[in-house]
Design a protein around this motif. Structure first.
Motif, PDB file in Angstrom:
ATOM      1  N   VAL A  77      57.667  27.739  79.408  1.00  0.00           N
ATOM      2  CA  VAL A  77      56.257  28.105  79.288  1.00  0.00           C
ATOM      3  C   VAL A  77      55.636  27.424  78.072  1.00  0.00           C
ATOM      4  O   VAL A  77      54.513  26.891  78.130  1.00  0.00           O
ATOM      5  N   ALA A  78      56.371  27.440  76.947  1.00  0.00           N
ATOM      6  CA  ALA A  78      55.860  26.821  75.720  1.00  0.00           C
ATOM      7  C   ALA A  78      55.645  25.329  75.899  1.00  0.00           C
ATOM      8  O   ALA A  78      54.634  24.773  75.438  1.00  0.00           O
ATOM      9  N   ALA A  79      56.583  24.668  76.578  1.00  0.00           N
ATOM     10  CA  ALA A  79      56.461  23.226  76.783  1.00  0.00           C
ATOM     11  C   ALA A  79      55.249  22.894  77.645  1.00  0.00           C
ATOM     12  O   ALA A  79      54.451  22.008  77.307  1.00  0.00           O
ATOM     13  N   GLU A  80      55.092  23.623  78.755  1.00  0.00           N
ATOM     14  CA  GLU A  80      53.968  23.337  79.645  1.00  0.00           C
ATOM     15  C   GLU A  80      52.639  23.682  78.984  1.00  0.00           C
ATOM     16  O   GLU A  80      51.629  23.016  79.220  1.00  0.00           O
ATOM     17  N   ASP A  81      52.632  24.723  78.157  1.00  0.00           N
ATOM     18  CA  ASP A  81      51.416  25.078  77.412  1.00  0.00           C
ATOM     19  C   ASP A  81      51.042  23.956  76.452  1.00  0.00           C
ATOM     20  O   ASP A  81      49.875  23.554  76.360  1.00  0.00           O
ATOM     21  N   ALA A  82      52.047  23.438  75.737  1.00  0.00           N
ATOM     22  CA  ALA A  82      51.792  22.351  74.788  1.00  0.00           C
ATOM     23  C   ALA A  82      51.318  21.092  75.503  1.00  0.00           C
ATOM     24  O   ALA A  82      50.360  20.437  75.072  1.00  0.00           O
ATOM     25  N   ILE A  83      51.987  20.750  76.615  1.00  0.00           N
ATOM     26  CA  ILE A  83      51.613  19.556  77.375  1.00  0.00           C
ATOM     27  C   ILE A  83      50.191  19.683  77.906  1.00  0.00           C
ATOM     28  O   ILE A  83      49.389  18.737  77.837  1.00  0.00           O
ATOM     29  N   ASN A  84      49.862  20.854  78.435  1.00  0.00           N
ATOM     30  CA  ASN A  84      48.517  21.062  78.978  1.00  0.00           C
ATOM     31  C   ASN A  84      47.456  20.911  77.891  1.00  0.00           C
ATOM     32  O   ASN A  84      46.420  20.275  78.108  1.00  0.00           O
ATOM     33  N   ARG A  85      47.715  21.487  76.715  1.00  0.00           N
ATOM     34  CA  ARG A  85      46.751  21.396  75.618  1.00  0.00           C
ATOM     35  C   ARG A  85      46.546  19.943  75.206  1.00  0.00           C
ATOM     36  O   ARG A  85      45.407  19.495  74.976  1.00  0.00           O
ATOM     37  N   VAL A  86      47.635  19.178  75.118  1.00  0.00           N
ATOM     38  CA  VAL A  86      47.525  17.784  74.691  1.00  0.00           C
ATOM     39  C   VAL A  86      46.809  16.953  75.744  1.00  0.00           C
ATOM     40  O   VAL A  86      45.930  16.140  75.417  1.00  0.00           O
ATOM     41  N   ARG A  87      47.166  17.143  77.011  1.00  0.00           N
ATOM     42  CA  ARG A  87      46.521  16.373  78.074  1.00  0.00           C
ATOM     43  C   ARG A  87      45.019  16.628  78.112  1.00  0.00           C
ATOM     44  O   ARG A  87      44.221  15.692  78.222  1.00  0.00           O
ATOM     45  N   ILE A  88      44.639  17.906  78.021  1.00  0.00           N
ATOM     46  CA  ILE A  88      43.217  18.241  78.049  1.00  0.00           C
ATOM     47  C   ILE A  88      42.512  17.672  76.825  1.00  0.00           C
ATOM     48  O   ILE A  88      41.400  17.137  76.914  1.00  0.00           O
ATOM     49  N   ARG A  89      43.163  17.763  75.661  1.00  0.00           N
ATOM     50  CA  ARG A  89      42.540  17.249  74.439  1.00  0.00           C
ATOM     51  C   ARG A  89      42.364  15.739  74.496  1.00  0.00           C
ATOM     52  O   ARG A  89      41.317  15.208  74.116  1.00  0.00           O
ATOM     53  N   VAL A  90      43.403  15.029  74.971  1.00  0.00           N
ATOM     54  CA  VAL A  90      43.310  13.568  75.069  1.00  0.00           C
ATOM     55  C   VAL A  90      42.238  13.177  76.088  1.00  0.00           C
ATOM     56  O   VAL A  90      41.460  12.236  75.851  1.00  0.00           O
ATOM     57  N   ALA A  91      42.193  13.895  77.218  1.00  0.00           N
ATOM     58  CA  ALA A  91      41.165  13.607  78.215  1.00  0.00           C
ATOM     59  C   ALA A  91      39.767  13.830  77.641  1.00  0.00           C
ATOM     60  O   ALA A  91      38.841  13.042  77.890  1.00  0.00           O
ATOM     61  N   ASP A  92      39.629  14.889  76.852  1.00  0.00           N
ATOM     62  CA  ASP A  92      38.335  15.170  76.225  1.00  0.00           C
ATOM     63  C   ASP A  92      37.954  14.074  75.231  1.00  0.00           C
ATOM     64  O   ASP A  92      36.793  13.649  75.159  1.00  0.00           O
ATOM     65  N   LYS A  93      38.943  13.606  74.477  1.00  0.00           N
ATOM     66  CA  LYS A  93      38.675  12.539  73.508  1.00  0.00           C
ATOM     67  C   LYS A  93      38.410  11.207  74.211  1.00  0.00           C
ATOM     68  O   LYS A  93      37.615  10.397  73.720  1.00  0.00           O
ATOM     69  N   LEU A  94      39.091  10.984  75.328  1.00  0.00           N
ATOM     70  CA  LEU A  94      38.863   9.743  76.074  1.00  0.00           C
ATOM     71  C   LEU A  94      37.416   9.637  76.540  1.00  0.00           C
ATOM     72  O   LEU A  94      36.811   8.572  76.467  1.00  0.00           O
ATOM     73  N   ARG A  95      36.871  10.748  77.022  1.00  0.00           N
ATOM     74  CA  ARG A  95      35.496  10.691  77.510  1.00  0.00           C
ATOM     75  C   ARG A  95      34.493  10.525  76.382  1.00  0.00           C
ATOM     76  O   ARG A  95      33.347  10.148  76.622  1.00  0.00           O
ATOM     77  N   ALA A  96      34.933  10.811  75.141  1.00  0.00           N
ATOM     78  CA  ALA A  96      34.034  10.685  73.992  1.00  0.00           C
ATOM     79  C   ALA A  96      34.236   9.385  73.223  1.00  0.00           C
ATOM     80  O   ALA A  96      33.496   9.100  72.284  1.00  0.00           O
ATOM     81  N   THR A  97      35.253   8.599  73.617  1.00  0.00           N
ATOM     82  CA  THR A  97      35.509   7.362  72.884  1.00  0.00           C
ATOM     83  C   THR A  97      34.502   6.291  73.298  1.00  0.00           C
ATOM     84  O   THR A  97      33.609   6.523  74.098  1.00  0.00           O
ATOM     85  N   GLU A  98      34.680   5.093  72.760  1.00  0.00           N
ATOM     86  CA  GLU A  98      33.733   4.005  73.020  1.00  0.00           C
ATOM     87  C   GLU A  98      34.298   3.014  74.040  1.00  0.00           C
ATOM     88  O   GLU A  98      35.515   2.850  74.164  1.00  0.00           O
ATOM     89  N   LEU A  99      33.408   2.361  74.744  1.00  0.00           N
ATOM     90  CA  LEU A  99      33.786   1.429  75.802  1.00  0.00           C
ATOM     91  C   LEU A  99      34.692   0.293  75.317  1.00  0.00           C
ATOM     92  O   LEU A  99      35.653  -0.048  76.017  1.00  0.00           O
ATOM     93  N   PRO A 100      34.433  -0.328  74.152  1.00  0.00           N
ATOM     94  CA  PRO A 100      35.330  -1.424  73.719  1.00  0.00           C
ATOM     95  C   PRO A 100      36.789  -1.006  73.646  1.00  0.00           C
ATOM     96  O   PRO A 100      37.683  -1.803  73.981  1.00  0.00           O
ATOM     97  N   TYR A 101      37.068   0.231  73.245  1.00  0.00           N
ATOM     98  CA  TYR A 101      38.463   0.676  73.192  1.00  0.00           C
ATOM     99  C   TYR A 101      39.065   0.746  74.603  1.00  0.00           C
ATOM    100  O   TYR A 101      40.189   0.299  74.832  1.00  0.00           O
ATOM    101  N   ILE A 102      38.302   1.312  75.541  1.00  0.00           N
ATOM    102  CA  ILE A 102      38.788   1.424  76.921  1.00  0.00           C
ATOM    103  C   ILE A 102      39.058   0.037  77.500  1.00  0.00           C
ATOM    104  O   ILE A 102      40.022  -0.172  78.244  1.00  0.00           O
ATOM    105  N   GLU A 103      38.206  -0.925  77.158  1.00  0.00           N
ATOM    106  CA  GLU A 103      38.356  -2.280  77.692  1.00  0.00           C
ATOM    107  C   GLU A 103      39.558  -3.010  77.104  1.00  0.00           C
ATOM    108  O   GLU A 103      40.146  -3.863  77.770  1.00  0.00           O
ATOM    109  N   THR A 104      39.919  -2.696  75.857  1.00  0.00           N
ATOM    110  CA  THR A 104      40.997  -3.428  75.187  1.00  0.00           C
ATOM    111  C   THR A 104      42.335  -2.685  75.187  1.00  0.00           C
ATOM    112  O   THR A 104      43.388  -3.317  75.121  1.00  0.00           O
TER     113      THR A 104
END
Length: 536
Positions: A77-104
């Motif tokens: 449970v702890a592992a899946e909770d941690a993984i879920n939090r990180v995935r959601i956080r990274v996805a949230d940060k990805l949508r807020a990042t800038e296009l040049p980073y996504i392109e490179t």
């Protein structure tokens, strides 16, 4: 360890309870050694004592099963909770990042971190808890050996210490190899992506097909060689660990009686303890490669997150409503891409022009002239390296970009067609059906459950469907990057003579890249750009 820090930081599971039950489980497991040894010594001596040992064994076994099961379940449970939090956080940060980073950055690297690395960390949770429990068993066995014989304890600890130190020393080299494997895997995924995305091109060009496959084969071979080298190092370490146990047993049987006055019962007891120790320590040793890989996976994830943080400049606005658009002016605006090799980096500018509300602007120019780059500057996807942008005669600051972008609805040449109308509330189904009919798509797809039932369409049809979604967004400025290029003559004419006029009549501002000079009459202004500069 980075893996332990990861779980401690990211998981909200009851970590103290998990650690406590894992500790109890380890103690119960280790206590089995004492019960078994005591029972072995009292065979044929005392029936009452044997019955007592039997009940102690049952109670200890029940405690071991319960605590171990609880700790392993909670670890999952702890592992899946941690993984879920990180995935959601990274996805949230990805949508807020800038296009040049996504392109490179490369999609393969991002996919690998979010999928493969997180899966590896998830798999390591149970192994981590189990290894911790076995370490407690190892400690209890060592204490039991110390109880039987201090010289035997010294010999045991000495042999094990040398073995562990050599194991840890070699693991640093293995960790570096695994980092190289992760990089090669990203390159391999990029190669597979090239096959899928460029399938039509390689299917009709055998030389290109063979060259791409050779490149992928080379990457796969390099990855295999690194993996094999790392695997061989693991095998050597595993064999070294097993050999160390045999050496330890031999030392207790042959060397200990010579060094100290040791009774046969002590030698037998220590040997049994070492044999009992062999299983738990083997589990710990065999789990170590997983820990190394999981640590590398944690580093990859946090490195990805760090890169995303470094590339992000703006925050998502709390109120995404755009300003009321009146004018947009570029004043000596320039932008250059990062230099990847020798030569002058490509860029655009300095650019100076002005757009007023309700105008239709056409941008023309040859391939590679900088039209798409200019559109990305206009939409706020790129930041100018020099010059100023004014919106409604007010200087556009970096903090204003998230607010400024809400002015636009865009259809770029490499646009993505979403299967649902995200971000559009209270959709008028009748209007969508009318638009589908107008755009000649009513027999190709339908609107249902806030999405389109079919998006497997031709390029021109996808652009028409994207246009419908764009119109429903009801933004103030529309960007069309060669929208008409993939349309048949009928829809091309309809775009210039009807659709653009309808948008203009509604007070919308349109910026379109076009090569159709016979329809330039539909524009209020035409800008010609070559080599990144406006020439007419």
């Amino acid at each position: 360890m980075k893996l332990l820090d990861f779980f401690n930081k990211e998981s909200r599971a009851p970590k103290r309870q998990i650690i406590f039950t894992a500790l109890i489980s380890g103690l119960a497991n280790g206590y089995l050694l004492t019960i078994i040894n005591n029972a072995a010594e009292t065979v044929n001596k005392s029936e009452a004592l044997q019955i007592s040992n039997f009940f102690l064994f049952l109670i200890d076994l029940i405690l071991l099963i319960y605590t171990k099961q609880y700790s392993l379940k909670q670890a999952t449970v702890a592992a899946e909770d941690a993984i879920n939090r990180v995935r959601i956080r990274v996805a949230d940060k990805l949508r807020a990042t800038e296009l040049p980073y996504i392109e490179t950055a490369g999609h393969a690297k991002i996919y690998a971190s979010i999928t493969q690395d997180t899966s590896l960390i998830s798999e390591s949770a149970i192994i981590l808890i189990n290894a911790c429990q076995q370490m407690i068993v190892v400690c209890i066995c060592l204490l039991y050996i110390a109880y039987l014989s201090i010289p035997g304890f010294i010999i045991t600890v000495s042999v094990l210490s040398v073995s562990v130190l050599m194991y840890l020393y070699n693991s640093k080299h293995i960790s570096a190899q695994l980092h190289n494997v992760a990089n090669k895997e990203s390159e391999f995924f990029n190669g597979i992506k090239s096959i899928l995305v460029g399938f039509k091109e390689i299917k009709i060009n055998k030389k290109k097909n063979d060259a791409l496959f050779t490149h992928i084969e080379t990457i796969a071979k390099d990855a295999k060689e690194i993996k094999v080298a790392a695997g061989l190092n693991f095998v050597i370490e595993l064999m070294f660990a097993q050999t160390s146990f045999y050496i330890l047993c031999a030392s207790i049987i042959f060397v200990l009686p010579v060094l100290s006055a040791t009774q046969i019962d002590q030698v037998v007891g220590i040997t049994i303890a070492i044999l009992f120790l062999f299983g738990p320590l083997s589990m710990v040793v065999s789990a170590f490669p997983m820990f190394v890989r999981a640590n590398v996976a944690v580093e990859n994830i946090y490195q990805l997150e760090h890169e995303i943080d470094q590339s992000s400049k703006t925050q998502q606005p709390q109120l995404p409503d755009a300003p009321v658009f009146e004018t947009l002016e570029f004043e000596q605006v320039s932008f250059h891409y990062p230099q990847q090799s020798e030569g002058t980096p490509f860029g655009v500018g300095p650019l100076s022009f002005k757009i007023n509300k309700g105008e239709t602007l056409f941008i023309v120019g040859g391939n590679g002239s900088g039209k798409s780059t200019l559109l990305k500057l206009l939409a706020g996807l790129y930041y100018p390296l020099s010059g100023d942008i004014y919106i409604n005669d007010r200087l556009l600051e970096s903090d204003d970009y998230a607010h400024y972008r809400e002015l636009y609805s865009t259809i770029f040449t490499d646009f993505h067609l979403f299967d649902r109308l995200y971000g559009i509330e209270d959709v008028d189904v009748r209007r969508v059906e009318e638009l589908l009919k107008t755009m000649g798509l009513s027999k190709k797809t339908n609107f249902k459950n806030q999405g389109f039932t079919n998006t497997d369409l031709s390029t021109g049809q996808k652009k028409r469907l994207a246009y419908i979604a764009s119109v429903l967004e009801d933004k103030q400025i529309y960007i069309f990057d060669e929208w008409a290029a993939d349309q048949d003559p009928e829809f091309r004419q309809y775009f210039y003579e009807v659709l653009l006029k309808d948008l203009k009549a509604k007070g919308k501002t349109v910026i379109a890249v076009s090569h159709d000079d016979r329809y330039f009459f539909a524009a209020d202004k035409v800008i010609k750009i070559e080599y990144g500069r406006i020439i007419d």
